[in-house]
Design a protein around this motif. Structure first.
Motif, PDB file in Angstrom:
ATOM      1  N   LEU A  91       0.844  -1.423  -0.141  1.00  0.00           N
ATOM      2  CA  LEU A  91      -0.042  -0.193  -0.083  1.00  0.00           C
ATOM      3  C   LEU A  91       0.876   1.086  -0.072  1.00  0.00           C
ATOM      4  CD1 LEU A  91      -2.773  -0.915   2.309  1.00  0.00           C
ATOM      5  CD2 LEU A  91      -3.094  -0.790   0.028  1.00  0.00           C
ATOM      6  N   LYS A  92       2.134   1.333   0.476  1.00  0.00           N
ATOM      7  CA  LYS A  92       2.988   2.465   0.359  1.00  0.00           C
ATOM      8  C   LYS A  92       3.323   2.770  -1.041  1.00  0.00           C
ATOM      9  CE  LYS A  92       5.498   1.972   4.509  1.00  0.00           C
ATOM     10  NZ  LYS A  92       6.506   1.286   5.102  1.00  0.00           N
ATOM     11  N   ASP A  93       3.278   1.715  -1.826  1.00  0.00           N
ATOM     12  CA  ASP A  93       3.593   2.314  -3.449  1.00  0.00           C
ATOM     13  C   ASP A  93       2.337   2.693  -3.942  1.00  0.00           C
ATOM     14  OD1 ASP A  93       4.178   2.394  -5.909  1.00  0.00           O
ATOM     15  OD2 ASP A  93       5.250   0.241  -5.970  1.00  0.00           O
ATOM     16  N   THR A  94       2.449   3.855  -4.363  1.00  0.00           N
ATOM     17  CA  THR A  94       1.271   4.843  -4.834  1.00  0.00           C
ATOM     18  C   THR A  94       0.952   4.216  -5.917  1.00  0.00           C
ATOM     19  OG1 THR A  94       2.757   6.385  -5.736  1.00  0.00           O
ATOM     20  CG2 THR A  94       1.911   7.010  -3.741  1.00  0.00           C
ATOM     21  N   TYR A 137      -2.119   1.862  -6.109  1.00  0.00           N
ATOM     22  CA  TYR A 137      -3.452   2.575  -6.213  1.00  0.00           C
ATOM     23  C   TYR A 137      -4.252   2.590  -7.552  1.00  0.00           C
ATOM     24  CZ  TYR A 137      -5.687   4.608  -2.231  1.00  0.00           C
ATOM     25  OH  TYR A 137      -6.498   5.133  -0.938  1.00  0.00           O
ATOM     26  N   ARG A 172     -11.350   0.555  -1.703  1.00  0.00           N
ATOM     27  CA  ARG A 172     -10.007   0.767  -1.606  1.00  0.00           C
ATOM     28  C   ARG A 172      -9.463   1.852  -0.341  1.00  0.00           C
ATOM     29  NH1 ARG A 172      -7.549   3.510  -6.577  1.00  0.00           N
ATOM     30  NH2 ARG A 172      -8.326   5.500  -5.708  1.00  0.00           N
ATOM     31  N   ASN A 173     -10.309   2.854  -0.388  1.00  0.00           N
ATOM     32  CA  ASN A 173     -10.154   3.849   0.879  1.00  0.00           C
ATOM     33  C   ASN A 173     -10.080   3.079   2.165  1.00  0.00           C
ATOM     34  OD1 ASN A 173      -9.595   6.668   2.021  1.00  0.00           O
ATOM     35  ND2 ASN A 173     -11.567   5.974   2.969  1.00  0.00           N
ATOM     36  N   MET A 215      -7.176   0.995   2.517  1.00  0.00           N
ATOM     37  CA  MET A 215      -5.925   1.869   2.785  1.00  0.00           C
ATOM     38  C   MET A 215      -6.099   2.262   4.282  1.00  0.00           C
ATOM     39  SD  MET A 215      -3.515   3.518   1.290  1.00  0.00           S
ATOM     40  CE  MET A 215      -2.488   4.827   1.601  1.00  0.00           C
ATOM     41  N   ASN A 257      -3.001   1.014   6.140  1.00  0.00           N
ATOM     42  CA  ASN A 257      -1.549   1.875   5.996  1.00  0.00           C
ATOM     43  C   ASN A 257      -1.833   2.860   6.703  1.00  0.00           C
ATOM     44  OD1 ASN A 257      -0.765   4.538   4.676  1.00  0.00           O
ATOM     45  ND2 ASN A 257       0.291   3.145   3.321  1.00  0.00           N
ATOM     46  N   ILE A 258      -3.199   3.905   6.886  1.00  0.00           N
ATOM     47  CA  ILE A 258      -3.303   4.908   7.613  1.00  0.00           C
ATOM     48  C   ILE A 258      -3.180   4.682   9.043  1.00  0.00           C
ATOM     49  CG2 ILE A 258      -4.509   6.923   8.200  1.00  0.00           C
ATOM     50  CD1 ILE A 258      -5.651   6.727   5.230  1.00  0.00           C
ATOM     51  N   LYS A 300       0.374   6.146  10.251  1.00  0.00           N
ATOM     52  CA  LYS A 300       0.136   7.336  10.706  1.00  0.00           C
ATOM     53  C   LYS A 300      -0.198   7.543  12.074  1.00  0.00           C
ATOM     54  CE  LYS A 300      -2.012  11.154   8.408  1.00  0.00           C
ATOM     55  NZ  LYS A 300      -1.006  11.257   7.545  1.00  0.00           N
ATOM     56  N   ASN A 338      -8.694  13.038   3.162  1.00  0.00           N
ATOM     57  CA  ASN A 338      -7.693  12.311   3.002  1.00  0.00           C
ATOM     58  C   ASN A 338      -7.525  12.004   1.581  1.00  0.00           C
ATOM     59  OD1 ASN A 338      -9.767  10.334   3.686  1.00  0.00           O
ATOM     60  ND2 ASN A 338      -7.875   8.772   3.167  1.00  0.00           N
ATOM     61  N   ASP A 355      -2.845   8.531   2.161  1.00  0.00           N
ATOM     62  CA  ASP A 355      -2.768   8.564   3.739  1.00  0.00           C
ATOM     63  C   ASP A 355      -2.414  10.109   4.292  1.00  0.00           C
ATOM     64  OD1 ASP A 355      -0.086   8.891   2.453  1.00  0.00           O
ATOM     65  OD2 ASP A 355       0.830   7.957   4.101  1.00  0.00           O
ATOM     66  N   MET A 398       1.618  12.040  -4.179  1.00  0.00           N
ATOM     67  CA  MET A 398       0.378  11.529  -3.437  1.00  0.00           C
ATOM     68  C   MET A 398      -0.206  10.530  -4.216  1.00  0.00           C
ATOM     69  SD  MET A 398      -1.273  15.194  -2.173  1.00  0.00           S
ATOM     70  CE  MET A 398      -0.405  16.239  -1.088  1.00  0.00           C
ATOM     71  N   TYR A 399      -1.167   9.789  -3.439  1.00  0.00           N
ATOM     72  CA  TYR A 399      -1.708   8.647  -4.222  1.00  0.00           C
ATOM     73  C   TYR A 399      -2.841   9.601  -4.979  1.00  0.00           C
ATOM     74  CZ  TYR A 399      -0.196   5.411  -0.511  1.00  0.00           C
ATOM     75  OH  TYR A 399       0.522   4.671   0.253  1.00  0.00           O
TER      76      TYR A 399
END
Lengths: 339, 277
Positions: free
Chosen positions: A217-220, A223, A294-295, A298, A302-303, A307, B252, B255, B273-274
């Motif tokens: 998920l870190k790899d944009t 997405y 997907r959000n 995520m 990920n978040i 975060k 958001n 992230d 950004m995504y």
């Protein structure tokens, strides 16, 4: 030293004692055929002991589905604004599960991130979480796959384990828990020996790798992949998963009432709804259901861990159980783990 | 109890009709002490209440160099903005804020500035423009490229006329093809095209852009062609917000919480950004 014991027959005394001190008692109760929910109870005989996890988590105790945050009055003399002053009574949550107890940490991390939402923290401070370790479960349970054990103590003030005889052994986890035992010492008794505890449930172990999911998920670029549209195609956007989820924190702020007297409320909302992110211009950043799904994924993998440094998913399995189209988050977790 | 969601009362001191359905409010806090103590930084935003109907998010369109009031400019488009637009001078509304980060204007001393805006994207840029104009001697050349769909849709018409007159600003106005009137003296063409045509020099220059997503996208390419580095280009993102303080979960982008970590970003940050816009 033998563990302290809470006798099932003493719950009557405990419920009465908490109530007498002005507190509220929340416990699982069979509210409809086959449906157990955490609800406020008045008497111990309302408590249901035969449940896996209640339909919804107990997050409603510190993050109510709807709550007034301010009141406005419009009259010829002018406008007045009054904020709600919260002084919540003690709320004892009895029969929490380790997955739900763990989720408090997650909600706390969002609601105290820089700005402190005291509507959340004041309620949480007044809460005593008494967890009962899982001796039963189903195929939807997957806590061990996200790093939680069915008898974990994290997030609980007291952890109870059922004994063969139907009573509970007591483990004090936090200072709050220890203080509670002292206050209610009449029901937390000490025996000569610890009675035999029931076997802890072992949920199915998924073939997932949280670190790998996190990296993915870190790899944009990921997405954009077809995976989301493919796997989330059947989602109908009902939002059930978000309402049942113990870590889902999204809310709306709306004014309700007439123009002369209004309540401003904080209401649960869901990132699965198409209006959720709709701009005034008509532009919608998440204009397809798979983007909304997907959000959510995520947010969980990920978040939250990235975060907020807390768990986005506690493996309670509620979203798996309630989904009307059987879109199983664990299948997506496994797919990405194998990707 | 500290209540994050409690708005302050503000009085509408002045209303300017900018364009069809677009108005600017000048707001003053009712509380005298707050009126004195209130501070914000250019680039921050607020949540404005039509008390009884709800809140909407707009940038603070006035510069932080002007004290004692704040301004917001918005288009009437829904329940809250509709109710706000129906209000009159002297009426009371609610305000929460300021929230979010700011433009690092202090770091731009000695640099040339290029401001690029499209349509209702001018208000956030306008606060930066005035912040810089109020300290004009700190900066080099100032270029403003502003466009809208049609002449009627240009906002801050009086200020545009003022900027036009000043000889320390190069103002380039444009409207989309078909949006011109017989009296129109500005350019005709889309903002990115006009930016390329105006060709501000990239050396020692900061660009600030705001507008519809499609305009931003093509303006970024135009600036890249002109030699601007992504670190020298700033924009302010907009997303639906309810709380403004990183709790309600809807602004958001991947992230990144726009309300807390934004809304001001460099193009370099935006590119990382995504794709969740």
């Amino acid at each position: 030293m033998a563990k302290k014991i809470l006798k099932r027959s003493d719950l009557t005394k405990l419920v009465a004692s908490v109530g007498k001190a002005g507190g509220a008692f929340v416990a699982p109760k069979a509210v409809a055929n086959g449906l157990v929910e955490y609800v406020f109870i008045k008497k111990a005989d309302e408590i249901e002991f035969d449940y896996i996890v209640p339909g919804k988590s107990f997050k409603e105790a510190n993050f109510p589905q709807t709550e007034v945050v301010a009141r406005f009055k419009n009259d010829p003399e002018g406008v007045t604004v009054e904020g709600v002053e919260l002084n919540p009574p003690r709320v004892v949550i009895f029969g929490a599960r380790p997955c739900d107890a763990k989720s408090s940490e997650s909600l706390n991390s969002v609601f105290t991130w820089d700005f402190i939402d005291e509507f959340y923290t004041k309620r949480e401070d007044a809460m005593v979480t008494i967890t009962v370790a899982c001796t039963t479960g189903d195929n939807a349970c997957f806590c061990t796959s996200v790093g939680i054990k069915p008898d974990d103590t994290d997030g609980s003030d007291l952890l109870l384990r059922e004994t063969e005889g139907g009573d509970f052994t007591v483990e004090a986890v936090t200072d709050k828990g220890k203080a509670f035992i002292k206050e209610e010492k009449a029901v937390f008794t000490e025996g000569k020996a610890t009675p035999k505890e029931r076997t802890i449930f072992e949920p199915r172990k998924l073939d997932v790798d949280l670190e790998k999911i996190g990296e993915y998920l870190k790899d944009t670029d990921h997405y954009e992949g077809d995976l989301w549209a493919d796997m989330a195609r059947k989602c109908i956007g009902c939002g059930s998963c978000t309402y049942a989820c113990p870590t889902c924190h999204c809310f709306d702020i709306t004014d309700e009432g007439g123009f002369s007297e209004t309540e401003r409320r904080k209401n649960w909302d869901s990132c699965q709804f198409d209006f959720f992110t709709l701009h005034a211009s008509g532009h919608n950043p998440r204009d397809r259901q798979y983007k909304r799904w997907r959000n959510r994924f995520m947010c969980k993998f990920n978040i939250y861990p990235g975060k907020f440094k807390t768990k986005g998913c506690v493996g309670c399995g509620r979203c798996v159980r309630v989904c009307p189209v059987r879109l199983d988050i664990t299948e997506v977790m496994e797919e990405i783990s194998g990707a | 109890m500290k209540n994050l969601y409690l708005p302050e009362l503000v009085t509408i001191e002045d209303i300017t009709n900018e364009a069809p359905d677009v108005v600017t409010f000048r707001l003053v806090f009712k509380d005298e002490a707050l009126k004195e103590s209130f501070e914000f930084k250019t680039g921050q935003f607020g949540l404005y209440s039509a008390l009884g109907l709800g809140e909407s998010t707009f940038c603070i369109a006035s510069p932080d160099t002007r004290k004692g009031y704040i301004e917001c400019t918005f288009r009437k488009s829904g329940r809250v903005t509709g109710a706000l637009a129906a209000m009159s001078v002297g009426d009371t509304m609610g305000f929460r804020g300021p929230y979010g980060n700011a433009f690092p204007i202090e770091d731009w001393k000695g640099k040339n500035l290029v401001f690029i805006a499209g349509g209702i994207g001018l208000p956030p840029v306008r606060s930066v423009i005035w912040s810089c104009l109020d300290k004009r001697e700190d900066f080099g050349d100032i270029t403003i490229v502003y466009g809208s769909r049609a002449v009627a849709d240009l906002v801050y018409k009086e200020e545009l006329a003022h900027w036009e007159e000043r000889d320390d600003i190069n103002l380039v106005q444009t409207v989309d093809p078909g949006g011109e009137t017989p009296e129109w003296k500005g350019k005709v063409g889309f903002v990115p095209t006009i930016v390329k045509e105006t060709a501000p020099k990239a050396d020692n220059t900061i660009a600030v852009i705001c507008g519809p997503p499609i305009m931003i996208k093509f303006t970024l390419s135009a600036l890249e062609e002109l030699g601007f580095s992504d670190e020298a280009v700033y924009t302010t993102l907009e997303n639906k917000m309810k709380c403004g303080v990183g709790k309600c979960g809807r602004c958001n982008v991947g992230d990144i919480y726009v309300c807390k970590e934004g809304p001001v970003y460099t193009a370099a940050e935006v590119k990382l950004m995504y794709n969740d816009f």
